[in-house]
Motif scaffolding. Sequence first.
Motif, PDB file in Angstrom:
ATOM      1  N   TRP A   9      -0.841   3.486  -9.913  1.00 27.53           N
ATOM      2  CA  TRP A   9      -1.096   3.888  -8.534  1.00 27.53           C
ATOM      3  C   TRP A   9      -1.651   2.730  -7.702  1.00 27.53           C
ATOM      4  N   ARG A  10      -1.092   1.575  -7.821  1.00 27.07           N
ATOM      5  CA  ARG A  10      -1.532   0.444  -7.018  1.00 27.07           C
ATOM      6  C   ARG A  10      -0.948   0.546  -5.611  1.00 27.07           C
ATOM      7  N   SER A  11      -1.636  -0.133  -4.671  1.00 24.58           N
ATOM      8  CA  SER A  11      -1.138  -0.285  -3.300  1.00 24.58           C
ATOM      9  C   SER A  11      -0.912   1.073  -2.613  1.00 24.58           C
ATOM     10  N   HIS A  12      -1.893   1.961  -2.712  1.00 25.44           N
ATOM     11  CA  HIS A  12      -1.756   3.256  -2.064  1.00 25.44           C
ATOM     12  C   HIS A  12      -1.493   3.104  -0.566  1.00 25.44           C
ATOM     13  N   ARG A  13      -2.269   2.254   0.086  1.00 24.21           N
ATOM     14  CA  ARG A  13      -2.171   2.167   1.542  1.00 24.21           C
ATOM     15  C   ARG A  13      -0.806   1.647   1.977  1.00 24.21           C
ATOM     16  N   LYS A  14      -0.315   0.629   1.293  1.00 24.53           N
ATOM     17  CA  LYS A  14       0.990   0.074   1.659  1.00 24.53           C
ATOM     18  C   LYS A  14       2.105   1.088   1.432  1.00 24.53           C
ATOM     19  N   VAL A  15       2.037   1.823   0.329  1.00 26.35           N
ATOM     20  CA  VAL A  15       3.068   2.812   0.020  1.00 26.35           C
ATOM     21  C   VAL A  15       3.022   3.960   1.019  1.00 26.35           C
ATOM     22  N   THR A  39      10.763   7.321  11.552  1.00 25.68           N
ATOM     23  CA  THR A  39      12.028   6.774  12.030  1.00 25.68           C
ATOM     24  C   THR A  39      13.241   7.531  11.498  1.00 25.68           C
ATOM     25  N   GLY A  40      13.111   8.172  10.324  1.00 24.26           N
ATOM     26  CA  GLY A  40      14.239   8.887   9.742  1.00 24.26           C
ATOM     27  C   GLY A  40      15.274   7.997   9.089  1.00 24.26           C
ATOM     28  N   ILE A  41      14.968   6.744   8.805  1.00 27.71           N
ATOM     29  CA  ILE A  41      15.952   5.844   8.197  1.00 27.71           C
ATOM     30  C   ILE A  41      16.124   6.186   6.724  1.00 27.71           C
ATOM     31  N   PRO A  42      17.227   5.784   6.107  1.00 30.13           N
ATOM     32  CA  PRO A  42      17.357   5.962   4.652  1.00 30.13           C
ATOM     33  C   PRO A  42      16.275   5.197   3.905  1.00 30.13           C
ATOM     34  N   TRP A  43      15.867   5.724   2.759  1.00 29.14           N
ATOM     35  CA  TRP A  43      14.816   5.080   1.984  1.00 29.14           C
ATOM     36  C   TRP A  43      15.180   3.636   1.634  1.00 29.14           C
ATOM     37  N   ARG A  44      16.444   3.393   1.344  1.00 26.20           N
ATOM     38  CA  ARG A  44      16.863   2.044   0.939  1.00 26.20           C
ATOM     39  C   ARG A  44      16.715   1.020   2.057  1.00 26.20           C
ATOM     40  N   PRO A  91      10.852  -4.783   4.015  1.00 25.41           N
ATOM     41  CA  PRO A  91      10.245  -5.352   2.787  1.00 25.41           C
ATOM     42  C   PRO A  91       8.719  -5.343   2.791  1.00 25.41           C
ATOM     43  N   ARG A  92       8.067  -5.237   3.952  1.00 24.25           N
ATOM     44  CA  ARG A  92       6.609  -5.294   3.982  1.00 24.25           C
ATOM     45  C   ARG A  92       5.951  -4.111   3.281  1.00 24.25           C
ATOM     46  N   PHE A  93       6.732  -3.054   2.998  1.00 20.70           N
ATOM     47  CA  PHE A  93       6.192  -1.895   2.290  1.00 20.70           C
ATOM     48  C   PHE A  93       6.426  -1.979   0.782  1.00 20.70           C
ATOM     49  N   GLY A  94       7.020  -3.055   0.308  1.00 15.97           N
ATOM     50  CA  GLY A  94       7.302  -3.195  -1.112  1.00 15.97           C
ATOM     51  C   GLY A  94       8.657  -2.605  -1.461  1.00 15.97           C
ATOM     52  N   LYS A  95       8.867  -2.304  -2.724  1.00 11.84           N
ATOM     53  CA  LYS A  95      10.140  -1.759  -3.181  1.00 11.84           C
ATOM     54  C   LYS A  95      10.344  -0.348  -2.621  1.00 11.84           C
ATOM     55  N   TRP A  96      11.533  -0.117  -2.091  1.00 12.81           N
ATOM     56  CA  TRP A  96      11.801   1.193  -1.495  1.00 12.81           C
ATOM     57  C   TRP A  96      11.725   2.311  -2.538  1.00 12.81           C
ATOM     58  N   LYS A  97      12.129   1.999  -3.774  1.00 16.04           N
ATOM     59  CA  LYS A  97      12.116   3.034  -4.811  1.00 16.04           C
ATOM     60  C   LYS A  97      10.693   3.445  -5.170  1.00 16.04           C
ATOM     61  N   THR A  98       9.761   2.508  -5.126  1.00 14.55           N
ATOM     62  CA  THR A  98       8.362   2.851  -5.369  1.00 14.55           C
ATOM     63  C   THR A  98       7.849   3.818  -4.312  1.00 14.55           C
TER      64      THR A  98
END
Length: 294
Positions: free
Chosen positions: A28-34, A44-49, A53-60
């Motif tokens: 559970w690292r980087s709670h705030r960023k996630v 925004t309603g954009i696709p997760w993919r 990049p500033r939010f890290g990996k989209w899958k996370t």
Amino acid sequence: MGRGDLSDREWVRLEPHLPKNVGRGGRWRSHRKVINGILFRQRTGIPWRDLPPRFGKWKTVHDRHRRWSADGTWERILRAIQADADMEGRIDWSTVSVDSTSCRAHQHAAGARSRAPRLPGRNSRPVQHHPDEALGRSRGGLTCKIHLAGEGGRRPLAFIITPGQWGDAPQLIPVHERIRVPRPSGGHPRTRPDHLSGDKAYSSRQNRSYLRRRQIKHTIPERKDQRANRQRSGSAGGWPAGFDRAIYKRRNEVERTINALKGFRAVATRFDKRAYVFHGTVTVLAALRLWLRS
């Protein structure tokens, strides 16, 4: 801090209620960023993919939102934030209003597998969900409906998700029974408002009997056909339902609450296939935007 991200003041109020680091690997690292990534996608309603990049990996970001929607973490966070607000006297219990709104479902929201989803992990368990994934079909296409109870401060106390063709009156009792604001000092959660109001769609004998049994004063206008049936029955039809125009005017508060929720594109248009994920989407916005910012 980017546009729409959690402010320092909001983060201080939210952080104590988040899950702690457990297990190996810093799961559970980087709670705030996630969480900022989740809020960005819901706004925004954009696709997760397509998350920046500033939010890290989209899958996370996606997996944490899905997991917390499935295991009830978002619900627990919302309840904890409501409990803090109630302890500080910031919940207006004088009048709670109920209403519903329809949300168009994107074509990508259809086609979920019929089998129950499972949480990733060795001890996974099936997630409770709607067999129809809370999607209804009409001439306008796929729709779902949010049934919501809002307090006087224009914030949601409880809500449920149903298919779009479901009526409003049968959902008043289930929505009301989901109002459970914990008391940190101990005791049973608060579940009863001082007064409840709704429009004609909620006028039914069952709803009025339920509210009288719970000793909840209510303002729900009587429909013309119900009034005519009562008058034809004479003394057996009972007394007319009470109606307070001043209280009924406060129904705009729940309508403005719904308007604030549907200001987020991922609520105004449902993109989530699973009903429990869409329920989590509405919950996270209710908790992190309407309650934390109040």
